[in-house]
Design a protein around this motif. Structure first.
Motif, mmCIF file in Angstrom:
data_model
loop_
_atom_site.group_PDB
_atom_site.id
_atom_site.type_symbol
_atom_site.label_atom_id
_atom_site.label_comp_id
_atom_site.label_asym_id
_atom_site.label_seq_id
_atom_site.Cartn_x
_atom_site.Cartn_y
_atom_site.Cartn_z
ATOM 1 N N ALA A 170 0.847 -1.189 0.000
ATOM 2 C CA ALA A 170 0.000 0.000 0.000
ATOM 3 C C ALA A 170 0.881 1.237 0.000
ATOM 4 O O ALA A 170 0.555 2.263 -0.567
ATOM 5 C CB ALA A 170 -0.904 0.000 1.222
ATOM 6 N N THR A 177 -5.461 -3.589 0.516
ATOM 7 C CA THR A 177 -4.485 -3.539 -0.585
ATOM 8 C C THR A 177 -4.422 -4.877 -1.315
ATOM 9 O O THR A 177 -4.250 -4.919 -2.531
ATOM 10 C CB THR A 177 -3.098 -3.167 -0.034
ATOM 11 N N ARG A 192 -7.365 -4.883 -3.590
ATOM 12 C CA ARG A 192 -7.185 -3.915 -4.685
ATOM 13 C C ARG A 192 -6.167 -4.419 -5.707
ATOM 14 O O ARG A 192 -6.313 -4.190 -6.908
ATOM 15 C CB ARG A 192 -6.746 -2.552 -4.123
ATOM 16 N N THR A 193 -5.148 -5.103 -5.216
ATOM 17 C CA THR A 193 -4.136 -5.620 -6.147
ATOM 18 C C THR A 193 -4.710 -6.768 -6.965
ATOM 19 O O THR A 193 -4.478 -6.846 -8.176
ATOM 20 C CB THR A 193 -2.887 -6.075 -5.361
ATOM 21 N N GLU A 225 -4.295 -1.789 -7.983
ATOM 22 C CA GLU A 225 -2.920 -1.468 -7.582
ATOM 23 C C GLU A 225 -1.999 -2.365 -8.396
ATOM 24 O O GLU A 225 -2.359 -3.489 -8.738
ATOM 25 C CB GLU A 225 -2.690 -1.747 -6.090
ATOM 26 N N LYS A 226 -0.817 -1.833 -8.653
ATOM 27 C CA LYS A 226 0.110 -2.603 -9.471
ATOM 28 C C LYS A 226 0.824 -3.654 -8.625
ATOM 29 O O LYS A 226 1.088 -3.441 -7.445
ATOM 30 C CB LYS A 226 1.132 -1.657 -10.104
ATOM 31 N N ASN A 227 1.117 -4.777 -9.275
ATOM 32 C CA ASN A 227 1.813 -5.856 -8.595
ATOM 33 C C ASN A 227 3.209 -5.975 -9.196
ATOM 34 O O ASN A 227 3.353 -6.168 -10.397
ATOM 35 C CB ASN A 227 0.990 -7.140 -8.821
ATOM 36 N N GLU A 275 -13.279 3.182 -9.634
ATOM 37 C CA GLU A 275 -12.825 1.791 -9.491
ATOM 38 C C GLU A 275 -14.001 0.830 -9.518
ATOM 39 O O GLU A 275 -13.927 -0.253 -10.106
ATOM 40 C CB GLU A 275 -12.009 1.657 -8.200
#
Lengths: 352, 538
Positions: free
Chosen positions: A15, A47, A50-51, A56-58, B443
């Motif tokens: 995060a 997070t 969200r990933t 969110e980028k991994n 989102e």
């Protein structure tokens, strides 16, 4: 070899630079399984969702859903192309559409698929009938959460992510919604990951639970095992469901405690005779017996409807809890002596 | 999601680059050799320009803050006589350009002016001139600009108060705060982005003002720039002075961003938002609230309108000689074309920023909206310079013929420079609308399978229709009132109400300027009224 439905392989969820959950590996074997992630606030549970959703980028490891890599260092499938739905903790209802139209967005995504729930069915199941014509600013946060949940469920995703889905729902409604939710998810075979801080909710809803502590997935197991066979002191402390007392291993299936005397049972892990260990005592491990000569002082008593939870102080000032059925003939007041049945026998002995 | 190169990124980059061109031209003056005029100016009037500009800005910001926030607070939280009337009536001040206000102020208070005539009629002939206060010089400019611009602060603050949750007010009560403490500790800080946005617009308009300061003979950076260009014919000096203004504005932006830190001002998204319970004022409090709002309405709108109406009635021949229909068509044409492109492109730029989350774009965006601070004169000249440079260096090289006639003295050129000038207005309006949309809404849409474009079209555009209307009002009013760019870049024989009024005024025919000024105010008021109803309904 049977392929897993979802595979999270060595992914670090971050995060922020300070707030990371490192090297998480987790699998969901079958479609329709429900996984609950438990952990203290602010640890980064959201997070993870969200990933997985692609928001969110991994940067390390891979996330694979139904044999398709969704994210890795090289691949990053856009959120809209993952067929993953997410219900946010702070609801994300579109403010300029009423509740019904908001929910309809979920149905639109599912329009090409045959299976799935009907919009009116889900509205009825989640008790949204009375608010369906209202706008998000006109409803309570609990109602908004239910509407958001309905929208996500209707989209019939490959994977559903629920971030504290029932946190704002009234207690009297919560259990009913929990039952409904489990029923819908199971019947529709919707694979789901739920983030929650409520261990009871997680144990009820989840086929499996993950405990996230100190930036790691500490334990990933079915709810029974998580509760009865916690794999670390941190998990015990987090669940806050027992006390660790000093004891010495005296045989293949016995220990000796200065506070409680001899304790028998089956060890879940072997310890050599003479080892000094910390024994996990959960409230249901001890039984009350007024006639017993092992007496401890009552320091607190909580009435929980079906039972009382007595907190007792041992001779070495440890506090231990004991369940007593609430129909028990008499109650013990604070400072009174409370008898513990001997010999003490625990089905499975957990030590650290 | 990183700094991905996609449609939104490229669009935002192009828009920012277009708006940034004149700014770069202006800042480029630092790398050009300075003229003797600049050295003379440095020793003589430069300090005057800077101090006057500074005091003008401080004075206007103070007055617009007090009036704008005061009125917005009263009409948003209280019930008192005519409160619903004041809600929209106070916006009418937008319809009066500062230079027309300046003419009215002078005509009213000057020796043998309107006040003198009133006193003469009431009390008979007398030497009243000595007792009539004179609002001229810096004070006159501050008053004229403040009362014509406070509407920015009022409109944006009122909108913010309107959407402020009842919970906030009740939270104050719960914590045992007095009304005063609730106002200063809860209500005002939560409306801060709106107030700052309003004040930023006021600041930029004030620093760009030429009409009223030149009328009152106040030497500011803008009059200095004008003199450098007209009197000394020194474009480098004009650009150098413009760059001081620009640095001033960029400084303001940095200060504003720094003070706001990372605070996000999203509206509550957890539900529980209820309509505010308005407090009914009684007795003297009710009277004071009424008097406060009425006085502001009287001074800001009734006074200049009455003055213009008075002149138009006593000099009817000027109205008869005016081709009102043609002026109207010309003005509206410019408004529609410019607003259309400004709103579309501001949307694209803001959405690009939102999805790209690129620091580079944010910086470009901040620079590009400073176009508003550059006086129209400089923008027009910078545009002419740029087109001439393109023509002689690039178009000529490829032997493609001249492009000057496409851009200079044409509607296209006019619209392009309006775009640069008013981009910040459109951008700020859309941006503050976007600030109300929580990111989780985007989102949520993505996770329902919406592409970025579909989210933009189906979620953002319908939700931001309020912002679009608000921006449309502001743009319409601004374009109707705009003077220097139109004056310089308009096609031959193409007049608007603003240019017509200016041409009469510059020939010292103030009474002839009254008719186009009055019509300009009426048209602007009409646009304000039809849209204010919509705003109030929402």
């Amino acid at each position: 070899m049977k392929k897993n439905f979802l595979e999270i392989n060595n992914v670090t969820f971050s995060a922020s630079s300070q707030n990371k959950i490192n090297n998480v590996s987790l699998t969901i074997e079958n479609q329709g399984d429900i996984v609950c992630l438990l952990g203290p606030s602010g640890i980064g549970k959201t997070t993870i969702l969200r990933t997985i959703a692609g928001l969110e980028k991994n940067n390390s490891g891979t996330i694979t859903l139904k044999d398709r890599i969704l994210s890795s260092k090289e691949i990053q499938v856009e959120p809209e192309d993952r067929n993953i739905a997410m219900a946010f903790q702070d609801n994300s209802l579109f403010p300029h559409y009423n509740v019904f139209d908001n929910i309809k967005f979920g149905a639109e995504r599912n329009k090409n698929k045959k299976k799935g729930l009907e919009i009116n069915e889900i509205i009825k199941l989640l008790h949204i009938e009375n608010i369906k014509d209202k706008y998000p600013h006109q409803i309570s946060s609990g109602e908004a959460q239910r509407a958001s949940l309905a929208r996500s469920l209707l989209s019939n995703p490959d994977l559903l992510l629920l971030d504290e889905p029932l946190s704002n729902i009234d207690q009297n409604f919560k259990e009913e919604i929990q039952v409904m939710l489990k029923q819908i998810l199971t019947e529709q075979k919707i694979t789901t990951i739920i983030v929650t801080h409520d261990s009871y909710e997680a144990f009820y809803l989840g086929n499996k639970c993950g405990i996230i502590l100190d930036g790691h997935l500490k334990q990933y197991d079915d709810p029974y095992n998580i509760y009865h066979f916690p794999n670390s002191i941190e998990v015990v402390n987090f669940l806050n469901r027992g006390t660790l007392i000093e004891a010495k291993v005296t045989g293949e299936n016995s220990l000796e405690s200065n506070d409680l005397g001899k304790i028998t049972g089956d060890f879940i892990k072997h310890y050599p005779k003479g080892s000094n260990v910390k024994l996990l005592l959960q409230p249901e491990d001890l039984e009350h017996d007024d006639a017993s000569d092992l007496k401890l002082k009552v320091v607190d008593r909580k009435f929980r409807g079906t039972n009382f939870i007595y907190t007792l102080k041992t001779s070495s000032d440890k506090l231990i809890s004991v369940f007593v059925h609430s129909h028990h003939i008499h109650q013990h007041e604070i400072e009174e002596k409370f008898g513990i049945k001997r010999p003490i026998h625990i089905d499975h002995i957990v030590c650290f | 999601m990183g700094n991905k190169i996609n449609f939104w990124f490229i669009s935002s980059l192009l828009i920012s680059a277009l708006v940034a061109i004149p700014i770069i031209t202006v800042l480029g003056s630092f790398f050009e050799p300075i003229s003797d005029y600049y050295n003379i100016l440095k020793k003589t009037f430069l300090i005057d320009y800077l101090t006057n500009s500074f005091f003008l800005l401080i004075g206007v910001l103070f007055i617009t803050f007090v009036i704008g926030v005061g009125c917005a607070y009263l009409v948003s939280f209280y019930i008192f006589p005519a409160v619903n009337f004041f809600k929209w009536a106070l916006i009418l001040s937008f319809a009066v350009p500062a230079y027309i206000y300046a003419y009215s102020l002078t005509a009213f208070f000057e020796n043998y002016g309107t006040v003198f005539a009133i006193l003469n009629n009431l009390f008979g002939e007398g030497n009243y001139n000595a007792y009539i206060p004179k609002f001229d010089g810096l004070l006159g400019a501050i008053i004229a600009i403040s009362f014509s611009l406070f509407g920015y602060v009022y409109v944006l603050t009122r909108a913010s108060f309107h959407y402020q949750s009842q919970n906030l007010v009740e939270l104050g009560k719960n914590l045992g705060f007095s009304k005063k403490r609730s106002f200063f500790n809860i209500i005002l800080p939560s409306a801060r982005p709106a107030i700052v946005a309003g004040l930023s617009l006021v600041a930029m308009e004030t620093l760009s003002d030429f009409g009223s300061v030149s009328y009152f003979g106040v030497s500011t950076l803008t009059t200095g720039i004008y003199s450098a260009w007209i009197s000394f014919d020194d474009l480098t000096l004009a650009n150098r002075l413009s760059s001081y203004l620009l640095i001033f504005i960029i400084g303001l932006f940095i200060l504003e961003n720094f003070s706001r830190k990372k605070a996000q001002f999203h509206t509550s998204s957890k539900g529980g938002h209820r309509t505010k319970t308005l407090i009914k004022l009684n007795g003297y409090k009710s009277f004071l609230a009424f008097i406060f709002c009425f006085t502001i309405f009287l001074i800001s709108f009734l006074f200049p309108v009455t003055q213009m109406l008075y002149w138009t009635i006593i000099f009817p021949q000027h109205l008869e000689n005016l081709d009102v229909f043609k002026l109207f068509l010309n003005t509206i044409n410019l408004v529609i074309i410019s607003s259309f492109f400004l709103i579309i492109l501001a949307f694209i730029s803001n959405y690009g920023n939102r999805v790209s989350k690129s620091k580079l774009l944010q910086i470009l965006n901040t620079i590009s909206i400073s176009g508003y601070a550059i006086p129209g004169i400089i923008l027009a000249v910078a545009f002419i310079t740029f087109i001439s440079w393109m023509d002689s260096n690039i178009i000529n090289y490829f032997e493609m013929g001249s492009i000057k006639s496409f851009f200079i003295g044409s509607t296209l050129g006019l619209v392009l420079v309006y775009f640069i000038r008013f981009y910040s207005l459109a951008n700020n309006g859309i941006k503050s609308g976007y600030a109300k949309i929580n990111y989780s809404i985007d989102e949520g849409a993505y996770l329902l399978g919406y592409s970025k474009f579909k989210t933009f079209k189906n979620i953002h555009v319908p939700y931001l229709k309020n912002s679009i209307f608000l921006v449309s009002i502001l743009l319409t009013i601004e374009i109707i009132k705009e003077l220097p760019i139109t004056l310089i870049l308009r096609p031959f024989n193409f007049e608007t109400f603003a240019t017509k009024a200016y041409l009469f005024a510059s020939q010292d025919l103030l009474e002839a300027a009254a008719a186009p000024s009055l019509i300009l105010i009426i048209i602007a008021s009409f646009f304000i009224l039809i849209t204010s109803r919509y705003i109030l309904k929402e």
